[in-house]
Design a protein around this motif. Structure first.
Motif, PDB file in Angstrom:
ATOM      1  N   GLN A 282      22.301  50.146  43.525  1.00  0.00           N
ATOM      2  CA  GLN A 282      23.337  50.556  44.260  1.00  0.00           C
ATOM      3  C   GLN A 282      23.046  50.584  45.854  1.00  0.00           C
ATOM      4  O   GLN A 282      23.973  50.162  46.539  1.00  0.00           O
ATOM      5  CB  GLN A 282      23.765  51.948  43.931  1.00  0.00           C
ATOM      6  CG  GLN A 282      24.356  52.115  42.288  1.00  0.00           C
ATOM      7  CD  GLN A 282      24.306  53.458  41.817  1.00  0.00           C
ATOM      8  OE1 GLN A 282      24.267  54.561  42.598  1.00  0.00           O
ATOM      9  NE2 GLN A 282      24.642  53.548  40.519  1.00  0.00           N
ATOM     10  N   GLY A 283      21.877  51.107  46.292  1.00  0.00           N
ATOM     11  CA  GLY A 283      21.396  51.026  47.557  1.00  0.00           C
ATOM     12  C   GLY A 283      21.284  49.467  48.004  1.00  0.00           C
ATOM     13  O   GLY A 283      21.799  49.259  49.097  1.00  0.00           O
TER      14      GLY A 283
ATOM     15  N   ARG B 248      27.369  52.662  35.196  1.00  0.00           N
ATOM     16  CA  ARG B 248      26.195  51.824  35.939  1.00  0.00           C
ATOM     17  C   ARG B 248      26.825  50.467  36.346  1.00  0.00           C
ATOM     18  O   ARG B 248      26.392  49.753  37.394  1.00  0.00           O
ATOM     19  CB  ARG B 248      25.017  51.847  35.595  1.00  0.00           C
ATOM     20  CG  ARG B 248      24.282  53.128  35.337  1.00  0.00           C
ATOM     21  CD  ARG B 248      22.873  52.922  34.889  1.00  0.00           C
ATOM     22  NE  ARG B 248      22.314  54.143  34.280  1.00  0.00           N
ATOM     23  CZ  ARG B 248      21.054  54.235  33.948  1.00  0.00           C
ATOM     24  NH1 ARG B 248      20.022  53.310  33.873  1.00  0.00           N
ATOM     25  NH2 ARG B 248      20.760  55.399  33.404  1.00  0.00           N
TER      26      ARG B 248
ATOM     27  N   LYS C 259      23.103  46.919  46.831  1.00  0.00           N
ATOM     28  CA  LYS C 259      24.295  46.492  46.872  1.00  0.00           C
ATOM     29  C   LYS C 259      24.975  46.799  48.231  1.00  0.00           C
ATOM     30  O   LYS C 259      25.761  45.875  48.959  1.00  0.00           O
ATOM     31  CB  LYS C 259      25.180  47.002  45.760  1.00  0.00           C
ATOM     32  CG  LYS C 259      26.632  46.711  46.040  1.00  0.00           C
ATOM     33  CD  LYS C 259      27.490  47.413  44.885  1.00  0.00           C
ATOM     34  CE  LYS C 259      29.041  47.152  45.157  1.00  0.00           C
ATOM     35  NZ  LYS C 259      29.940  47.304  44.156  1.00  0.00           N
ATOM     36  N   ARG C 260      24.990  48.102  48.644  1.00  0.00           N
ATOM     37  CA  ARG C 260      25.586  48.603  49.781  1.00  0.00           C
ATOM     38  C   ARG C 260      25.026  47.830  51.194  1.00  0.00           C
ATOM     39  O   ARG C 260      25.704  47.137  51.947  1.00  0.00           O
ATOM     40  CB  ARG C 260      25.155  50.167  49.724  1.00  0.00           C
ATOM     41  CG  ARG C 260      26.002  50.827  51.111  1.00  0.00           C
ATOM     42  CD  ARG C 260      27.347  51.141  50.893  1.00  0.00           C
ATOM     43  NE  ARG C 260      28.047  51.563  52.105  1.00  0.00           N
ATOM     44  CZ  ARG C 260      29.261  52.015  52.155  1.00  0.00           C
ATOM     45  NH1 ARG C 260      29.857  52.228  50.952  1.00  0.00           N
ATOM     46  NH2 ARG C 260      29.938  52.582  53.046  1.00  0.00           N
TER      47      ARG C 260
ATOM     48  N   GLU D 136      33.757  55.456  39.263  1.00  0.00           N
ATOM     49  CA  GLU D 136      32.350  55.800  40.353  1.00  0.00           C
ATOM     50  C   GLU D 136      31.909  57.263  40.310  1.00  0.00           C
ATOM     51  O   GLU D 136      30.704  57.501  40.359  1.00  0.00           O
ATOM     52  CB  GLU D 136      32.991  55.537  41.582  1.00  0.00           C
ATOM     53  CG  GLU D 136      31.994  55.492  42.655  1.00  0.00           C
ATOM     54  CD  GLU D 136      32.605  55.114  44.194  1.00  0.00           C
ATOM     55  OE1 GLU D 136      31.926  54.376  44.677  1.00  0.00           O
ATOM     56  OE2 GLU D 136      33.412  55.927  44.576  1.00  0.00           O
ATOM     57  N   GLN D 137      32.929  58.130  39.860  1.00  0.00           N
ATOM     58  CA  GLN D 137      32.243  59.662  39.735  1.00  0.00           C
ATOM     59  C   GLN D 137      31.691  59.897  38.512  1.00  0.00           C
ATOM     60  O   GLN D 137      30.992  61.005  38.452  1.00  0.00           O
ATOM     61  CB  GLN D 137      33.583  60.547  39.914  1.00  0.00           C
ATOM     62  CG  GLN D 137      34.153  60.237  41.345  1.00  0.00           C
ATOM     63  CD  GLN D 137      35.669  60.896  41.467  1.00  0.00           C
ATOM     64  OE1 GLN D 137      36.034  61.736  40.579  1.00  0.00           O
ATOM     65  NE2 GLN D 137      36.321  60.715  42.709  1.00  0.00           N
TER      66      GLN D 137
ATOM     67  N   ARG E 143      22.662  58.288  37.947  1.00  0.00           N
ATOM     68  CA  ARG E 143      22.750  59.008  39.278  1.00  0.00           C
ATOM     69  C   ARG E 143      22.938  60.754  39.066  1.00  0.00           C
ATOM     70  O   ARG E 143      23.250  61.245  37.821  1.00  0.00           O
ATOM     71  CB  ARG E 143      23.984  58.709  39.606  1.00  0.00           C
ATOM     72  CG  ARG E 143      24.185  57.247  40.254  1.00  0.00           C
ATOM     73  CD  ARG E 143      25.537  56.466  40.572  1.00  0.00           C
ATOM     74  NE  ARG E 143      26.227  56.448  39.397  1.00  0.00           N
ATOM     75  CZ  ARG E 143      27.653  56.640  39.686  1.00  0.00           C
ATOM     76  NH1 ARG E 143      28.279  57.049  40.430  1.00  0.00           N
ATOM     77  NH2 ARG E 143      28.377  56.217  38.541  1.00  0.00           N
TER      78      ARG E 143
ATOM     79  N   ARG F 252      19.154  56.382  52.288  1.00  0.00           N
ATOM     80  CA  ARG F 252      19.123  56.054  50.840  1.00  0.00           C
ATOM     81  C   ARG F 252      17.397  55.613  50.326  1.00  0.00           C
ATOM     82  O   ARG F 252      17.153  55.856  49.032  1.00  0.00           O
ATOM     83  CB  ARG F 252      19.824  54.826  50.718  1.00  0.00           C
ATOM     84  CG  ARG F 252      21.499  55.002  50.798  1.00  0.00           C
ATOM     85  CD  ARG F 252      22.093  53.936  50.131  1.00  0.00           C
ATOM     86  NE  ARG F 252      21.751  52.603  50.871  1.00  0.00           N
ATOM     87  CZ  ARG F 252      22.891  52.231  51.907  1.00  0.00           C
ATOM     88  NH1 ARG F 252      23.575  52.903  52.264  1.00  0.00           N
ATOM     89  NH2 ARG F 252      22.431  51.029  52.311  1.00  0.00           N
TER      90      ARG F 252
ATOM     91  N   LEU G  76      32.418  49.728  46.314  1.00  0.00           N
ATOM     92  CA  LEU G  76      32.089  50.828  45.156  1.00  0.00           C
ATOM     93  C   LEU G  76      30.691  51.157  44.874  1.00  0.00           C
ATOM     94  O   LEU G  76      29.793  50.076  45.112  1.00  0.00           O
ATOM     95  CB  LEU G  76      32.709  50.324  43.884  1.00  0.00           C
ATOM     96  CG  LEU G  76      34.211  50.545  43.395  1.00  0.00           C
ATOM     97  CD1 LEU G  76      34.314  49.906  42.341  1.00  0.00           C
ATOM     98  CD2 LEU G  76      34.359  51.801  43.186  1.00  0.00           C
ATOM     99  N   THR G  77      30.379  52.145  44.739  1.00  0.00           N
ATOM    100  CA  THR G  77      28.831  52.404  44.538  1.00  0.00           C
ATOM    101  C   THR G  77      28.328  51.685  43.443  1.00  0.00           C
ATOM    102  O   THR G  77      27.131  50.960  43.538  1.00  0.00           O
ATOM    103  CB  THR G  77      28.636  54.010  44.202  1.00  0.00           C
ATOM    104  OG1 THR G  77      29.265  54.639  45.455  1.00  0.00           O
ATOM    105  CG2 THR G  77      27.208  54.267  43.987  1.00  0.00           C
ATOM    106  N   VAL G  78      29.009  51.399  42.198  1.00  0.00           N
ATOM    107  CA  VAL G  78      28.461  50.776  41.009  1.00  0.00           C
ATOM    108  C   VAL G  78      28.892  49.331  41.254  1.00  0.00           C
ATOM    109  O   VAL G  78      29.717  48.927  42.029  1.00  0.00           O
ATOM    110  CB  VAL G  78      29.121  51.343  39.681  1.00  0.00           C
ATOM    111  CG1 VAL G  78      28.767  52.671  39.737  1.00  0.00           C
ATOM    112  CG2 VAL G  78      30.481  51.319  39.683  1.00  0.00           C
TER     113      VAL G  78
END
Length: 268
Positions: free
Chosen positions: A218-219, A58, A221-222, A52-53, A268, A240, A105-107
Motif C-alpha cells: 500500500q505504501g 487487501r 502504491k501511494r 478500504e475500511q 492492516r 509510512r 484507494l489504500t488497497v
C-alpha cells in the motif's frame, strides 16, 4: 414503457462482495453497457470506502456484468442541456471525484476488462493499478472529440502520466478504437490473456496481492502514484516507511525469510 420496466432495463446499483482478502465491486447495468449513472457515483464511493475500511481486504477488483465493461458516464443530462441551448452543468465533477478516489484507494485495485471500454470508463480502468484484458474481446476508445467534450483535468493528467504524451494525444485527439494488442503495447493493459483465462489471471494477481505485506504494498502504491503525478508527499512517505519498520509485517517477513517459510501477514 412503464417506469418499472425502464428501471429493470437499466439494471441496478453497483454491488460489493468480499471474499477473504478480496473485494469485488461490480457494475450492474448490462442492458445499457454498464454506463455509470449519477446515482451510481455515490454508491460506488460508499462501497469503495467500505472495502478500504475493512482490515481483511487487501485488493479490490472492479468488474461488470454483460458484454461490455462500461460505456462510461451517462450523458443523458448533458445531451438534454445541449438541446436546450447550452451545457451549464455536465456532472463531470462528480464522476471525476469518483475516479480520483479510486486511484488513491489504500488497497490495490484490478480492472477486469472484457468487451468495450469506452468514454469515462477508460479513465476508471486507468485509475486502477492493474488492468487485465482479453484478446480477442477488449477494445477501447476515448470518444470525447467525437461528441465535442473537453475532458477533465485529472483524467488528462492520468493519461499523460501513465501512458505518455504521444499516446495520450493519439487517444484523445484521434478518438480511434484501440485493439487489445495495441492497448498492451502502449501500457494501457498490464496483462492480456485469452478470454477463457481472464478470471484465472485476475485470481492470480488478487491472490498474490493478498499474500504480500500490506503496508509495503500500500505504501509503494501511494508513493508511485504521487511520483507519477509529480506530487510526492515526502513527509508522508517517510512516516509510512517508519511505520513499516516498526510493524508486525516486517517482523513476520524477516522471521519467515530466516526460517525459510512463507510469511503470513495479518493485514492492516
Amino acid at each position: 414503457m412503464s417506469a418499472a420496466a425502464k428501471t429493470r432495463d437499466e439494471g441496478s446499483l453497483p454491488t460489493l462482495e468480499i471474499t477473504g482478502s478480496r473485494a469485488t465491486l461490480r457494475l450492474n447495468r448490462p442492458a445499457v453497457m454498464n454506463r455509470v449513472q449519477p446515482e451510481d457515483i455515490a454508491e460506488i464511493l460508499r462501497l469503495v470506502a467500505a472495502a478500504e475500511q475493512d482490515p481483511a481486504v487487501r485488493v479490490l477488483v472492479i468488474a461488470s456484468s454483460g458484454k461490455a465493461f462500461s460505456a462510461g458516464a451517462h450523458l443523458g443530462d448533458m445531451a438534454r442541456q445541449a438541446e436546450a441551448g447550452g451545457i451549464r452543468e455536465t456532472g463531470g465533477a462528480g464522476f471525476e471525484d469518483m475516479i480520483n478516489r479510486i486511484e488513491m484507494l489504500t488497497v490495490p485495485t484490478i480492472a477486469r476488462l472484457h468487451g468495450g471500454v469506452y468514454g469515462g470508463s477508460t479513465d476508471l480502468a486507468l485509475a486502477c493499478d492493474f488492468r487485465v484484458g482479453t484478446s480477442p474481446g477488449t477494445v477501447m476508445f476515448m470518444p470525447a472529440a467525437r461528441i465535442g467534450v473537453h475532458y477533465y483535468e485529472s483524467g488528462l493528467r492520468r493519461y499523460v502520466s501513465r501512458l505518455g504524451l504521444n499516446h495520450a494525444k493519439r487517444l484523445f485527439m484521434l478518438a480511434e478504437e484501440q485493439s487489445p494488442e495495441e492497448l498492451l503495447h502502449i501500457g494501457y493493459l498490464t496483462d492480456l490473456v485469452a478470454p477463457a483465462e481472464l478470471d484465472a489471471r485476475i485470481d492470480a494477481i488478487a491472490a498474490r496481492l493478498g499474500e504480500l505485506a500490506p503496508l509495503a504494498v500500500q505504501g509503494a502504491k501511494r508513493a508511485i502514484n504521487e511520483i507519477g503525478h509529480g506530487a510526492l508527499d515526502v513527509p508522508a512517505l517517510e512516516a509510512r516507511m517508519k511505520a513499516a519498520k516498526e510493524s508486525e509485517d516486517i517482523r513476520e517477513g524477516l522471521a519467515a525469510f530466516k526460517e525459510k517459510r512463507k510469511p503470513v501477514f495479518r493485514g492492516r
